[in-house]
Design an enzyme around this catalytic site. Sequence first.
Site, PDB file in Angstrom:
ATOM      1  N   HIS A   7       0.844  -1.197   0.000  1.00  0.00           N
ATOM      2  CA  HIS A   7       0.000   0.000   0.000  1.00  0.00           C
ATOM      3  C   HIS A   7       0.873   1.237   0.000  1.00  0.00           C
ATOM      4  O   HIS A   7       1.826   1.336   0.768  1.00  0.00           O
ATOM      5  CB  HIS A   7      -0.897   0.020   1.248  1.00  0.00           C
TER       6      HIS A   7
ATOM      7  N   ASP B 101     -15.204   2.203   7.431  1.00  0.00           N
ATOM      8  CA  ASP B 101     -14.202   3.179   7.005  1.00  0.00           C
ATOM      9  C   ASP B 101     -14.802   4.167   6.010  1.00  0.00           C
ATOM     10  O   ASP B 101     -14.505   5.358   6.060  1.00  0.00           O
ATOM     11  CB  ASP B 101     -12.979   2.485   6.387  1.00  0.00           C
TER      12      ASP B 101
ATOM     13  N   ARG C  93     -14.804  12.277   8.459  1.00  0.00           N
ATOM     14  CA  ARG C  93     -13.531  12.937   8.805  1.00  0.00           C
ATOM     15  C   ARG C  93     -13.242  14.071   7.824  1.00  0.00           C
ATOM     16  O   ARG C  93     -12.795  15.148   8.206  1.00  0.00           O
ATOM     17  CB  ARG C  93     -12.385  11.910   8.788  1.00  0.00           C
TER      18      ARG C  93
ATOM     19  N   SER D  37      -7.726   3.528   9.347  1.00  0.00           N
ATOM     20  CA  SER D  37      -8.419   3.556   8.062  1.00  0.00           C
ATOM     21  C   SER D  37      -7.664   2.697   7.033  1.00  0.00           C
ATOM     22  O   SER D  37      -8.251   1.853   6.352  1.00  0.00           O
ATOM     23  CB  SER D  37      -8.511   5.017   7.597  1.00  0.00           C
TER      24      SER D  37
ATOM     25  N   LYS E 161      -8.470  -1.717   5.874  1.00  0.00           N
ATOM     26  CA  LYS E 161      -8.676  -2.177   4.490  1.00  0.00           C
ATOM     27  C   LYS E 161      -7.620  -3.208   4.096  1.00  0.00           C
ATOM     28  O   LYS E 161      -7.921  -4.203   3.434  1.00  0.00           O
ATOM     29  CB  LYS E 161      -8.656  -0.971   3.536  1.00  0.00           C
TER      30      LYS E 161
END
Length: 418
Positions: free
Chosen positions: A82, A161, A168, A183, A187
Site C-alpha cells: 500500500h 471506514d 472525517r 483507516s 482495508k
Amino acid sequence: MNCCDLINKTKRKQALTENEIKWLVNEYTYDNIPDYQISAWLMAVCLNSLTDEETLALTLAMRDSGDILDLSGVNGITVDKHSTGGVGDKTSLIIGPVAAACGVYVPKMSGRGLGHTGGTIDKLESINGYRTEISFNEFIDIVNKTGFSIVSQSGKLCPADKKLYALRNASGTVDSIPLICASIMSKKLAVSADCILLDVKYGSGAFMKTIENAQKLADIMTRIGNMAGKKCAAMVTDINIPLGRNIGNALEVIEAVDVLNGKSKGKLYDLCIDLSAKMLELAGKGDIDICRKMAVDAISCGKAAEIFEKTIALHGGNAKIVSDTSLLPQPKYSHKVYANKTGTIQEMNSEEIGMTSLIIGAGRKSKTDSIDMSAGIIIDKECGEYVKEGDLLLTLYSSSVTDFSDAENRALNSIKII
Ligand code: URA
C-alpha cells in the site's frame, strides 16, 4: 453504553476498552449514533491520540464491519503493498509483476484517483478492455495463473471506514495518525494477504508533510499489522517531487511499461527495486541483497514484463501495449512549457504539478467526474538540474482541453528556479 461517556473518556485521555471501541464503530455503521457525536469523538482523538491497544481495536472493528477476503485459494504466499499516495506513483503496476516473477503472489485491490493524486484503477482502465471489476473467483484464478492481479476495491470491504472517512473529511479530522492508521490498515487487513508492505510518503501533496510524521505513521501501521498477526514492514519515501517523469493515466502506464521492459532506469526504477526487494524479504525469499538481485533479474530477463502482459490479457485488456505503447490512448493536443529564467531547479511542487494535470483532464475534482485517459504531463527536467531560459521544462497533453494557459501558469509556479 452511552456515546457521551465515551467521548468524555477520550477527551480526558482515558483509554477506551476494546468493547467500547467495537460498540462505537458498530453503532455508527448501523446508523445508531449520529454524525455529530462521532465527529466529537473523532476530534477528541485528533487532539489526544489513541494508545496502540485502542488503535488496534479500532482497526479490527473497522475491518470486521464488512467482508474479509478468503485468499486460501491462492497457491502460495501472498504479499500486498500500500502506498499512502503521491503524484506520479505508478509503482503498483511495476512491483506486482516483479514480485510475481520472483515467486510470490500479489492479489491487489486498488482505488481511483481524487484531487491531485491518481489512482491505480484509473491507470489500468486506460488500457483498452481491461476489466477492473471481476468476480472474486476470477481474481483468484488470475492470481494463480500469473502471480498478480489488480482489481477495483470491493464496495463490501470496510463499510465503517467509508462512513468514517467521509465524516472525517467533513469535520476536519483527517490528519490524525491513529485514525489514518486504522483507516488504511483495516482495508489492508480485510484483503488479508500474509505480508503487507507499506510505502509511507512524505512531502508536498502527501498526508504527512514531514519525514518525522511519516515515520510515526509507518511505525504505528507496522505495529498494528504485526499485532494483527501479519508480517508487515514499512518504507518512508519522498514525494516532494513527482515520482518519475510521466503524470496522467495512459502516460503512467507507458512509463511503467518502460521500466518493466528495462528501458527506463532512474529514481522510479530504483524505488521499485527497493519496494519489490522488501516485499520478497517479507515473504521469506532471502535477505535483502538476495531479494534485490532477484528483483533486478526479473526485469532484465523480461519475466516481469511477460507477467504484466499475461495479466492484462486475462483481464480482457489489449496486452499488445506492453510491446507497443502507442496503442494506449493518444492525446489530441500538446503544449510545451519552457523555463522563464536561467538557474537551478530547486523545487517541483508535487501537489501543484498534480493539480496542473487535473485541470487538463487527467484527474477528478469530485468522485463522479470523468477522466481524459490521454491527458497528463511529461516532465523533461529533474529537480537539481541547471536550465537556461527557453529550455523545455515539461509538455502538457490533453484531448479535452485546447487552452493550456492556466495549466502553463500553474506548472511554471510549481517549479522554482533559482
Ligand atoms: N488513506 C486512507 O485510506 N485513509 C486515510 O485516513 C488516509 C489516507
